[in-house]
Structure formats: C-alpha cells, structure tokens
Design a protein around this motif. Structure first.
Motif, mmCIF file in Angstrom:
data_model
loop_
_atom_site.group_PDB
_atom_site.id
_atom_site.type_symbol
_atom_site.label_atom_id
_atom_site.label_comp_id
_atom_site.label_asym_id
_atom_site.label_seq_id
_atom_site.Cartn_x
_atom_site.Cartn_y
_atom_site.Cartn_z
ATOM 1 N N ALA A 186 -54.417 6.527 13.586
ATOM 2 C CA ALA A 186 -55.409 5.813 12.777
ATOM 3 C C ALA A 186 -55.200 6.039 11.288
ATOM 4 O O ALA A 186 -55.682 5.252 10.464
ATOM 5 C CB ALA A 186 -56.819 6.233 13.178
ATOM 6 N N ALA A 187 -54.473 7.100 10.911
ATOM 7 C CA ALA A 187 -54.257 7.411 9.498
ATOM 8 C C ALA A 187 -53.508 6.296 8.773
ATOM 9 O O ALA A 187 -53.601 6.179 7.550
ATOM 10 C CB ALA A 187 -53.492 8.725 9.373
ATOM 11 N N LEU A 188 -52.777 5.472 9.518
ATOM 12 C CA LEU A 188 -51.978 4.417 8.893
ATOM 13 C C LEU A 188 -52.646 3.052 8.912
ATOM 14 O O LEU A 188 -52.182 2.129 8.231
ATOM 15 C CB LEU A 188 -50.623 4.299 9.609
ATOM 16 C CG LEU A 188 -49.769 5.551 9.720
ATOM 17 C CD1 LEU A 188 -48.445 5.212 10.396
ATOM 18 C CD2 LEU A 188 -49.523 6.166 8.363
ATOM 19 N N GLU A 189 -53.712 2.902 9.679
ATOM 20 C CA GLU A 189 -54.220 1.572 9.978
ATOM 21 C C GLU A 189 -54.816 0.829 8.790
ATOM 22 O O GLU A 189 -54.886 -0.389 8.800
ATOM 23 C CB GLU A 189 -55.251 1.650 11.110
ATOM 24 C CG GLU A 189 -54.638 1.973 12.465
ATOM 25 C CD GLU A 189 -53.666 0.882 12.948
ATOM 26 O OE1 GLU A 189 -53.871 -0.303 12.613
ATOM 27 O OE2 GLU A 189 -52.702 1.221 13.652
ATOM 28 N N HIS A 190 -55.277 1.531 7.770
ATOM 29 C CA HIS A 190 -55.901 0.850 6.628
ATOM 30 C C HIS A 190 -55.040 0.923 5.368
ATOM 31 O O HIS A 190 -55.523 0.663 4.269
ATOM 32 C CB HIS A 190 -57.286 1.443 6.366
ATOM 33 C CG HIS A 190 -58.213 1.324 7.545
ATOM 34 N ND1 HIS A 190 -58.701 0.105 7.970
ATOM 35 C CD2 HIS A 190 -58.699 2.253 8.405
ATOM 36 C CE1 HIS A 190 -59.458 0.298 9.039
ATOM 37 N NE2 HIS A 190 -59.472 1.582 9.312
ATOM 38 N N ALA A 191 -53.781 1.252 5.535
ATOM 39 C CA ALA A 191 -52.894 1.378 4.373
ATOM 40 C C ALA A 191 -52.531 0.005 3.816
ATOM 41 O O ALA A 191 -52.267 -0.938 4.564
ATOM 42 C CB ALA A 191 -51.628 2.128 4.761
ATOM 43 N N ALA A 192 -52.494 -0.084 2.478
ATOM 44 C CA ALA A 192 -51.936 -1.268 1.822
ATOM 45 C C ALA A 192 -50.430 -1.123 1.712
ATOM 46 O O ALA A 192 -49.693 -2.109 1.792
ATOM 47 C CB ALA A 192 -52.554 -1.451 0.447
ATOM 48 N N THR A 193 -49.975 0.114 1.508
ATOM 49 C CA THR A 193 -48.546 0.401 1.494
ATOM 50 C C THR A 193 -48.318 1.828 1.952
ATOM 51 O O THR A 193 -49.215 2.685 1.827
ATOM 52 C CB THR A 193 -47.934 0.158 0.101
ATOM 53 O OG1 THR A 193 -46.506 0.183 0.194
ATOM 54 C CG2 THR A 193 -48.389 1.196 -0.911
ATOM 55 N N ILE A 194 -47.132 2.093 2.491
ATOM 56 C CA ILE A 194 -46.782 3.405 3.043
ATOM 57 C C ILE A 194 -45.468 3.842 2.416
ATOM 58 O O ILE A 194 -44.520 3.055 2.317
ATOM 59 C CB ILE A 194 -46.659 3.333 4.580
ATOM 60 C CG1 ILE A 194 -48.012 2.911 5.198
ATOM 61 C CG2 ILE A 194 -46.197 4.674 5.152
ATOM 62 C CD1 ILE A 194 -47.936 2.572 6.679
ATOM 63 N N ILE A 195 -45.430 5.100 1.983
ATOM 64 C CA ILE A 195 -44.234 5.635 1.330
ATOM 65 C C ILE A 195 -43.611 6.677 2.248
ATOM 66 O O ILE A 195 -44.285 7.579 2.731
ATOM 67 C CB ILE A 195 -44.588 6.256 -0.040
ATOM 68 C CG1 ILE A 195 -45.018 5.167 -1.032
ATOM 69 C CG2 ILE A 195 -43.385 6.990 -0.623
ATOM 70 C CD1 ILE A 195 -46.445 4.704 -0.867
ATOM 71 N N TRP A 196 -42.298 6.535 2.474
ATOM 72 C CA TRP A 196 -41.533 7.492 3.278
ATOM 73 C C TRP A 196 -40.662 8.359 2.374
ATOM 74 O O TRP A 196 -39.984 7.850 1.480
ATOM 75 C CB TRP A 196 -40.590 6.763 4.225
ATOM 76 C CG TRP A 196 -41.203 6.008 5.343
ATOM 77 C CD1 TRP A 196 -42.504 5.967 5.723
ATOM 78 C CD2 TRP A 196 -40.489 5.155 6.265
ATOM 79 N NE1 TRP A 196 -42.656 5.147 6.821
ATOM 80 C CE2 TRP A 196 -41.439 4.646 7.167
ATOM 81 C CE3 TRP A 196 -39.158 4.798 6.397
ATOM 82 C CZ2 TRP A 196 -41.075 3.773 8.201
ATOM 83 C CZ3 TRP A 196 -38.789 3.938 7.413
ATOM 84 C CH2 TRP A 196 -39.742 3.433 8.311
#
Length: 286
Positions: free
Chosen positions: A83-93
């Motif tokens: 669930a930590a990713l579900e509301h992200a506008a962008t994700i950085i790896w």
C-alpha cells in the motif's frame, strides 16, 4: 461598527471554522513522492543507497519550490507494505540491479506494472535500471524508455556534461564532475517517446570484465521518457558515488526530474535546493 454579542460571536466563529474545514477538504491533495533505496554495497561512499535516499528526502523537504509535496522514504529497501506505493505520483529507485533487483519478485513486479499503467512516474538512478542479461520478465524499457542488461561496459571518469532543452534540464548549466556511467542501454521500441537530455564525451574503461581504453565519443547519460497512454520516466546512469549529490546542477536535474515525472510544472529556473549537509540539518524528522 456593530458589536456582536457573545453568543452571536461564538456562532459566527463556529461557522467560519466549519467553512474553513470544508475548504480544506476540497483543496487538491499535494503530490506524493516515494523514494526506495537498498543496501549499501561497494566501498564506502559508493552505492551508498540508504544515505543517498536520505539526502534526496532532505533535498525535497527543504526545497522552497516543493512545499506541499509529501515524501515517504524507504532507505534500506523495498517497502514491506504494498500500500506504500499506491498513492505515489512518482517513485524513485536507487538500489543495486541484476540478481538483486527488487522486481525479480513476481508480486512486486505485478503491482508495479499496474502503477505504470495508471501513469505513475518513475526515476531511476545508477544500477537500478540494470537487469540480468537474459531477463525477460521485467518490461523496464516499456516503463522507463531503456534498461541496461548485464555488466557489458562502464566508465569512471571526470565528465563534461551538457544539458539539452527539456523541462528536466531547466536551470541546469553545463557541469563537470567525476562519476561512473553506463554507456550501453537497450531502448524501448514502440511504447513511448525517449529524449536524450544530458550527454558528454565519454570513453569506455571496462568491457566484458576487462580493462580497455575505448576513445571518448558523445554518449548520453540521462533520458526523459513519455509512455504511450500517460506516465513519465527519467533514467540517469550516474550517482555511483554519494558525493554526486554535492553537484548543484546534478541536484537541480534530479529534483526537476522528480517534479516532471510527478506531473507538476518545473520552475523556469529549475527546482532550488540546499547543499546536502544543510538540507540534512534543516529537514524535519518524520
């Protein structure tokens, strides 16, 4: 001027408070950014992913151009709760790839594929865009515009880098610094539009496990990508060294990329930031 009685004044204050709460409820939520790191590897200061993620979080939180943006950071690795990713506008790896790549896990890969279809942004730093040579399971070129397969070649040198005209390069001047870069990527075909945005004359020093001396030629080290159907991505092959974040134009580029992939307008002169030491000292603990 009419004076309000005590009860009437209290009633008016209550009405104003309710109105303010309603306005707040209707206000558009701020963009949410998720930063994902991984364990430290190599020598001290190299592939220092946990500290790099902490620096990026502090840079975002202390930038005067990113007020209202929320950040969740997972310096040590992929979050346990999907669930930590579900509301992200962008994700950085920012983590090691190859056999250690987090998306070798089928459940994570399936969730991430859904997020990409929703138009969530993606920014990858250094080896996080590197997959195993024979990988066919992670469609990273379709999400990111390109991917590196295996450890074919690399170079570690003082680079003179020149930005192109693109929102991710707003306010970025030509700059010079030392880093490790990856010259060879496999590009997407048919899923979006890839634009080279940062390049410079680079040689190849290591190839197929051997030391070589291949002459410099203009090579691209950062790409911006717009996926068909929506969604933006940005790939940067540098940031092998933690001290890469000391470079002001590199910081501006990365923060611009985060803003752009999140679907926000990039300021005309780029996103401002403090130096890492200042940002880490000023960021609010969460």
């Amino acid at each position: 001027m009419m004076r309000l009685s005590g009860p009437l004044k209290a009633l008016l204050c209550a009405a104003l408070a309710i109105g303010a709460q309603a306005a707040m409820a209707k206000a558009p939520p701020g963009k949410h950014i998720v930063l994902i790191g991984g364990r430290e590897s190599h020598a001290p200061g190299e592939h220092a992913h946990p500290d790099g993620i902490r620096v990026l979080k502090a840079l975002i939180e202390t930038s005067p151009d990113l007020r209202g943006v929320s950040v969740d950071a997972y310096p040590e690795g992929w979050p346990d709760d999907p669930a930590a990713l579900e509301h992200a506008a962008t994700i950085i790896w920012y983590f090691d790839g190859l056999a250690r790549h987090p998306l070798n896990d089928p459940a994570r890969r399936e969730q991430f594929g859904r997020l990409m279809k929703k138009g969530v942004g993606l920014v990858t730093l250094h080896q996080s865009s590197t997959l195993s040579p024979d990988d066919r399971a992670i469609p990273l070129p379709a999400w990111l515009g390109a991917a590196r397969y295996g450890m074919l070649n690399r170079t570690d040198e003082l680079a003179e880098l020149t930005p192109a005209r693109h929102p991710t390069m707003q306010g970025v001047r030509p700059f010079r610094y030392k880093d490790e870069f990856y010259p060879t990527l496999r590009f997407d075909t048919g899923h979006g539009r890839s634009v080279p945005v940062l390049s410079g004359p680079l040689g190849i020093q290591f190839q197929s496990g051997k030391t070589v001396a291949i002459a410099p030629e203009t090579r691209t080290v950062a790409w911006a990508y717009e996926r068909d159907g929506g969604g933006r991505a940005f790939l940067f092959t540098g940031a092998h060294y933690l001290n890469a974040f000391d470079e002001p134009d590199l910081r501006r580029m990365l923060l611009n990329a985060i803003v752009w992939t999140a679907g926000m307008p990039v300021p005309r002169n780029g996103v401002r930031s403090l130096a890492p030491v200042q940002a880490m000292g000023s960021a609010q603990p969460r």
